[in-house]
Design an enzyme around this catalytic site. Structure first.
Site, mmCIF file in Angstrom:
data_model
loop_
_atom_site.group_PDB
_atom_site.id
_atom_site.type_symbol
_atom_site.label_atom_id
_atom_site.label_comp_id
_atom_site.label_asym_id
_atom_site.label_seq_id
_atom_site.Cartn_x
_atom_site.Cartn_y
_atom_site.Cartn_z
ATOM 1 C CD GLU A 1 40.301 32.025 39.867
ATOM 2 O OE1 GLU A 1 40.936 32.923 40.454
ATOM 3 O OE2 GLU A 1 41.011 31.282 39.092
ATOM 4 C CD GLU B 1 38.903 31.308 34.861
ATOM 5 O OE1 GLU B 1 40.247 31.655 35.071
ATOM 6 O OE2 GLU B 1 38.137 31.872 35.515
HETATM 7 C C1 GBH Z 1 41.812 33.616 37.026
HETATM 8 O O1 GBH Z 1 42.525 33.567 38.075
HETATM 9 C C2 GBH Z 1 40.773 34.332 37.031
HETATM 10 O O2 GBH Z 1 39.362 33.544 37.236
HETATM 11 C C3 GBH Z 1 40.493 35.162 35.479
HETATM 12 O O3 GBH Z 1 39.431 36.325 35.690
HETATM 13 C C4 GBH Z 1 41.830 35.656 34.956
HETATM 14 O O4 GBH Z 1 41.624 36.425 33.892
HETATM 15 C C5 GBH Z 1 42.767 34.525 34.594
HETATM 16 O O5 GBH Z 1 42.690 33.638 35.794
HETATM 17 C C6 GBH Z 1 43.917 34.915 34.077
HETATM 18 O O6 GBH Z 1 44.538 35.552 35.212
HETATM 19 O O7 GBH Z 1 52.580 32.998 40.457
HETATM 20 O O8 GBH Z 1 53.308 31.127 39.425
HETATM 21 O O9 GBH Z 1 52.435 31.047 41.758
HETATM 22 C C7 GBH Z 1 43.801 33.333 38.144
HETATM 23 C C8 GBH Z 1 44.560 32.879 39.465
HETATM 24 C C9 GBH Z 1 46.323 32.819 41.147
HETATM 25 C C10 GBH Z 1 46.545 32.002 38.758
HETATM 26 C C11 GBH Z 1 47.482 33.002 41.148
HETATM 27 C C12 GBH Z 1 47.869 32.053 38.999
HETATM 28 C C13 GBH Z 1 49.729 32.612 40.396
HETATM 29 C C14 GBH Z 1 50.763 31.514 39.766
HETATM 30 N N1 GBH Z 1 45.693 32.868 39.521
HETATM 31 N N2 GBH Z 1 48.281 32.149 40.298
HETATM 32 S S1 GBH Z 1 52.443 31.836 40.463
#
Ligand code: GBH
Length: 434
Positions: A156, A340
């Site tokens: 990411e 994921e």
């Molecule tokens: C992942 O990132 C990571 O790789 C991992 O380490 C982490 O523990 C896992 O997810 C859980 O968080 O606010 O509705 O627009 C997640 C990346 C980016 C996913 C931002 C959710 C926002 C959703 N995130 N996104 S919203």
């Protein structure tokens, strides 16, 4: 019955800083997440990854859980801060244990734990960090390449760049749009250089994992935000270009040297997709813009109106289906892995020592069905990894958010299988669901 293709890679995922602990053992050097989590006010309740799930010491017990689940593959990350230290031997032990259990190892080289010494030299704002990353990738391959099936360069890069340097909610905690775009480009360069180094060292299967989010709402802002979240990585990686609209943002915010597209555009064997939820946007002349999406003045980011998880993220399995179908149509020729997918909910342990996470089972069930529907429409999807095997350190939320198939009691380090663990074991055994 919904049956997946033969050899479909059912897996689960974790990341080093979120589960390992042993932060000061066997020579490990500090990372930006040690610094960040030990800075008051950055992580909820001052939680840190110092101990986490103590997986560094309990890996054998955790691999036994994976074996019981029937996992075909396990996605973990290698801690750059252990590279070149006696503690790197941990990955020898882990890999041997996984292979002994018949589980295919999928290793990520960077899941956000940049050595603090490199941060002190400029971190991802410095081109040189990309070259240091490629050296580390080659060295890790030399030590572990005989046992790792697939190498993933970065997890990411959007989060590293825009959450780490745009809003500063993550380490290194910088809040500066110019820094966010500069970091994004240097992360892409690091990926390209690392792929070259891995190939030169003999690596067979190489990948990168992106968090991709379908953008819903008014057409014009949705297109713009899609550029800033998705195409900013997809196009350089898979087509060797920055899209015109994205380039305009890069040029508006940074004068970083961008002529690295040939290096970035290395063939990859599989694209990792992390999917949680879509984003919703709307045109709103009053909106100030979003610190994680610099350049979005006049665009409002709106909360989903349907069901949400404990993170407040919308639950939308259809968007997983449409995302996979889109990728296979717009970027054909690259096999996909869902590296994921999962959800946090308020888990509680009942008197009989169980965790009835019916909401997580429903979430996973719906997303597995969506993945299958995408395959039926031609998406070349090779596997599905649940985030996460274990409850773990959920970054700025500390230990308050639980994503695991296995519950972790952080007082005792006892592992408790949730209902979703049993559900997933059945899915894997049946290679599908009814
Ligand atoms: C992942 O990132 C990571 O790789 C991992 O380490 C982490 O523990 C896992 O997810 C859980 O968080 O606010 O509705 O627009 C997640 C990346 C980016 C996913 C931002 C959710 C926002 C959703 N995130 N996104 S919203």
């Amino acid at each position: 019955m919904i049956i997946f293709p033969e050899g479909f890679l059912w897996g689960a995922a974790t990341a080093a800083y979120q589960i390992e602990g042993a932060a000061r053992e066997d020579g490990r050097v500090p990372s930006i997440w040690d610094t960040f989590s030990h800075t008051p006010g950055k992580v909820r309740d001052g939680h840190t990854g110092d101990v986490a799930c103590d997986h560094y010491h309990r890996y054998a017990e955790d691999v036994a859980l994976m074996r019981e689940l029937g996992l075909r593959a396990y996605r973990f990350s290698i801690a750059w801060p252990r590279f070149g230290t006696p503690g790197f031997g941990f990955y020898d032990r882990l890999l041997d244990e996984l292979l002994e259990a018949g589980i295919t190892p999928v290793a990520t080289l960077y899941h956000w734990d940049l050595p603090q010494s490199l941060q002190d030299g400029g971190g991802w704002l410095d081109r040189d960090t990309a070259y240091r990353f490629a050296e580390y990738a080659a060295g890790a391959y030399e030590r572990l390449g005989d046992r790792v099936a697939t190498w993933t360069t970065l997890n990411e890069p959007w989060v590293s760049a825009f959450v780490g340097h745009g809003s500063g909610r993550h380490a290194p905690g910088v809040g500066d749009p110019a820094a966010a775009f500069t970091a994004a480009h240097h992360l892409m360069l690091a990926h390209g250089l690392a792929v070259q180094a891995l190939r030169a060292a003999g690596a067979g299967s190489v990948s990168i994992t992106l968090n991709l989010a379908p953008i819903l709402g008014d057409e014009e802002p949705a297109r713009l935000v899609d550029g800033l979240c998705n195409r900013i990585f997809l196009d350089p990686l898979l087509r060797g270009v920055y899209p015109e609209d994205v380039l305009a943002h890069l040029r508006r915010f940074t004068d970083v040297k961008l002529d690295d597209l040939e290096t970035i555009h290395q063939p990859i064997d599989v694209l990792g997709v992390n999917y949680y939820s879509p984003k919703h946007v709307r045109t709103d002349p009053e909106a100030p813009g979003h610190p994680e999406h610099p350049g979005t003045e006049g665009i409002a980011f709106v909360d989903p109106d349907g069901p949400v998880t404990a993170m407040g993220w919308g639950i939308n399995p259809e968007c997983l289906e449409s995302l996979l179908v889109r990728l296979s149509r717009e970027y054909p020729g690259t096999p996909l892995l869902i590296t994921e997918n999962g959800a946090a909910f308020e888990d509680t342990v009942t008197g009989d020592d169980r965790v009835h996470d019916t909401d997580r089972v429903a979430f996973l069930d719906a997303h597995v069905r969506a993945a299958h529907a995408a395959i039926a429409q031609g998406a070349d999807l090779r596997g599905y990894f649940v985030w996460s095997l274990l409850d773990n350190f959920e970054w700025a939320h500390g230990y308050h958010k639980r994503f695991g198939l296995v519950y972790v009691d952080y007082e005792t380090q006892r592992r408790i299988r949730k209902d979703s663990f049993h559900w997933y074991r059945d899915v894997i055994a049946a290679n599908g669901l009814r």
